[in-house]
Design a protein around this motif. Structure first.
Motif, PDB file in Angstrom:
ATOM      1  N   HIS A   2      10.053  -7.070  10.419  1.00 32.58           N
ATOM      2  CA  HIS A   2       9.368  -8.241   9.853  1.00 32.58           C
ATOM      3  C   HIS A   2       8.622  -8.912  11.015  1.00 32.58           C
ATOM      4  N   ILE A   3       7.733  -8.174  11.717  1.00 34.20           N
ATOM      5  CA  ILE A   3       7.164  -8.759  12.943  1.00 34.20           C
ATOM      6  C   ILE A   3       6.023  -9.735  12.691  1.00 34.20           C
ATOM      7  N   THR A  24       5.301   4.459  15.323  1.00 39.05           N
ATOM      8  CA  THR A  24       5.060   4.110  13.912  1.00 39.05           C
ATOM      9  C   THR A  24       5.931   2.901  13.576  1.00 39.05           C
ATOM     10  N   VAL A  25       5.344   1.898  12.940  1.00 37.13           N
ATOM     11  CA  VAL A  25       6.068   0.661  12.629  1.00 37.13           C
ATOM     12  C   VAL A  25       5.834   0.265  11.184  1.00 37.13           C
ATOM     13  N   GLU A  26       6.897   0.039  10.475  1.00 34.40           N
ATOM     14  CA  GLU A  26       6.796  -0.559   9.149  1.00 34.40           C
ATOM     15  C   GLU A  26       6.810  -2.074   9.321  1.00 34.40           C
ATOM     16  N   ILE A  27       5.929  -2.779   8.606  1.00 36.61           N
ATOM     17  CA  ILE A  27       5.900  -4.252   8.685  1.00 36.61           C
ATOM     18  C   ILE A  27       5.958  -4.805   7.263  1.00 36.61           C
ATOM     19  N   LYS A  28       6.863  -5.764   7.061  1.00 34.88           N
ATOM     20  CA  LYS A  28       7.048  -6.343   5.731  1.00 34.88           C
ATOM     21  C   LYS A  28       6.360  -7.699   5.634  1.00 34.88           C
ATOM     22  N   SER A  29       5.964  -8.052   4.426  1.00 32.88           N
ATOM     23  CA  SER A  29       5.569  -9.437   4.163  1.00 32.88           C
ATOM     24  C   SER A  29       6.864 -10.201   3.851  1.00 32.88           C
ATOM     25  N   GLY A  30       6.787 -11.336   3.190  1.00 34.34           N
ATOM     26  CA  GLY A  30       8.016 -11.998   2.780  1.00 34.34           C
ATOM     27  C   GLY A  30       8.254 -13.374   3.385  1.00 34.34           C
ATOM     28  N   ALA A  88       2.694  -0.896   5.575  1.00 31.39           N
ATOM     29  CA  ALA A  88       2.879  -2.267   5.085  1.00 31.39           C
ATOM     30  C   ALA A  88       3.766  -2.264   3.841  1.00 31.39           C
ATOM     31  N   THR A  89       4.790  -3.097   3.881  1.00 27.68           N
ATOM     32  CA  THR A  89       5.725  -3.202   2.752  1.00 27.68           C
ATOM     33  C   THR A  89       5.655  -4.602   2.151  1.00 27.68           C
ATOM     34  N   ALA A 146      -0.851  -7.359   8.730  1.00 28.35           N
ATOM     35  CA  ALA A 146      -0.171  -6.099   9.087  1.00 28.35           C
ATOM     36  C   ALA A 146      -1.188  -4.962   9.179  1.00 28.35           C
ATOM     37  N   ARG A 147      -2.071  -4.847   8.197  1.00 33.89           N
ATOM     38  CA  ARG A 147      -3.097  -3.803   8.233  1.00 33.89           C
ATOM     39  C   ARG A 147      -3.964  -3.924   9.488  1.00 33.89           C
TER      40      ARG A 147
END
Ligand code: DI6
Ligand code: FE
Length: 394
Positions: free
Chosen positions: A65-66, A128-134, A162-163, A149-150
């Protein structure tokens, strides 16, 4: 456009470490073209010698969640004085204090604040990094986070996925009315973000301080109608049967899992859902119930390891440190920890083009000041990365 790496110990991560001592690896363009013993290497290519260093797939951080504004050091101090994470959340602090700061920030502010975190990850071998909104929790603010994130993925050579995580907390304006929040914000923001090409997966926080399984079920049904894969923050603080719900929706992963039940494990095993283990949150919240690693192992559930980098429960950017904690605090093996940040992390993101050093895979490669892969988990907070190659570029 071809380069041969020599003088390496290759941990290919195909069936365990898949170690090849005195190996070579050929990169053509952005792909791995060949790997094997140096004596068998194809001839006639420009070579780079790495003097015996360990080479692994670039690390994959499958849960972060960066993108957020501000920090929660004051909350950290309150917790040290005895307040619990849930008490602070129920009193309107916690995630909601980051929501206030994130709503006030522009997209550019969010990028400026996230970039040092992304760079710290890259410096520790993440490619590779997954990044969430929230932390937006309005349609406009969730879209703002996903656009940030994009753009982060364009500003650095790493891959960013992007999640959508609008179902992360109930904002003050929907207090006591989480069903309306799901209908008015979570599902519409998902549809809008998907229409803009901003969503690679959909996540939710299934917990007593967040959303019930029935509410998550409605969101996941909407997500799957759009053709999107789901994942879930499940069983972190209590057992609501989130893992079973995730498995029913063929989730990519269920994450945290400290309070996971035997039924949840069985359903995840059947569905092929990855268990994403987040030792940074376990450590930060001084949790005493570890996720059931031995039972997950026995059931053959693949385990990923991620930082969960976020301002509240895991202000951590280093995957090697997460691997160390996974071993020391949670009793994963160093081999499982490295599978968890490579092969199994790729699977937790639904990516099949990375996570091993095999011909045809993306040339995302980490070169370490280490000789054996167990050293990555063994050292505490070391800066062991020598160099990384991302998409074939050093
Ligand atoms: N579980 C977590 O560990 C993060 N989100 C969640 O659902 C924590 C987010 C935060 O405290 O800011
Ligand atoms: Fe999280």
């Amino acid at each position: 456009m071809a380069i041969l790496l020599t003088g390496i110990t290759a941990a290919t991560m195909t069936g365990g470490y898949g170690l090849i001592p005195d190996a070579a690896l050929l990169i053509e363009g952005d792909r791995i073209a060949w790997t094997g013993p140096r004596s068998d290497a194809p001839k006639g290519h420009e070579t780079l010698d790495f003097k015996g260093r360990l080479v692994t797939p670039g690390l994959i951080d499958a849960h972060t969640h960066i993108v957020f504004a501000g920090n929660r050091a004051a909350e950290f101090e309150r917790r040290l004085q005895g307040a619990s994470y849930e008490e602070i959340a129920r009193a309107g602090g916690g995630i909601l204090s980051t929501v206030t700061a994130t709503r006030a920030a522009t997209e550019d502010d969010l990028i400026a604040q996230a970039l040092p975190r992304l760079d710290a990850m890259i410096a520790q071998g993440t490619t590779t990094v997954e990044i969430k909104s929230g932390y937006g929790l309005t349609i406009a603010d969730e879209l703002k986070m996903l656009r940030a994130a994009r753009r982060l993925g364009q500003l650095r050579p790493v891959t960013v996925t992007a999640t959508h995580l609008a179902a992360h907390a109930i904002p003050p304006e929907y207090k006591g009315n989480p069903d309306a929040y799901i209908d008015d914000v979570a599902i519409p923001s998902l549809r809008a973000a998907h229409a803009e090409g901003l969503v690679d997966a959909v996540d939710a926080f299934c917990e007593t301080i967040a959303f019930t399984p029935a509410q998550v079920d409605r969101l996941f049904t909407a997500a799957r109608a759009l053709g999107l894969r789901v994942k879930l923050h499940a069983e972190q603080l209590s057992d609501l049967g989130g893992a079973q719900l995730a498995a029913r929706h063929a989730a990519l992963s269920a994450d945290h899992l400290e309070h996971l039940s035997p039924e949840g494990i069985a359903d995840m095993a059947r569905a092929g859902t990855v268990a994403t283990i987040l030792p940074g949150a376990y450590y930060t919240l001084r949790d005493t119930t570890p996720p059931p690693i031995a039972a997950l192992r026995a059931a053959g559930v693949p385990m990923a390891v991620a930082t969960d980098c976020n301002p509240g429960s895991s202000p951590m950017t280093s995957l090697p440190l997460a691997m160390n904690m996974a071993c020391t605090l949670l009793r994963m093996t160093p081999e499982e920890a490295l599978l968890g940040t490579t092969t199994h992390a790729a699977r937790a993101l639904g990516l099949t083009d990375r996570g091993t050093l095999a011909p045809g895979q993306r040339a995302d490669i980490a070169i370490w000041d280490a000789g054996h892969p167990a050293e990555l988990s063994y050292r505490i907070g070391a800066e062991a990365l020598h160099k990384s190659i991302i998409g074939g570029r050093l």
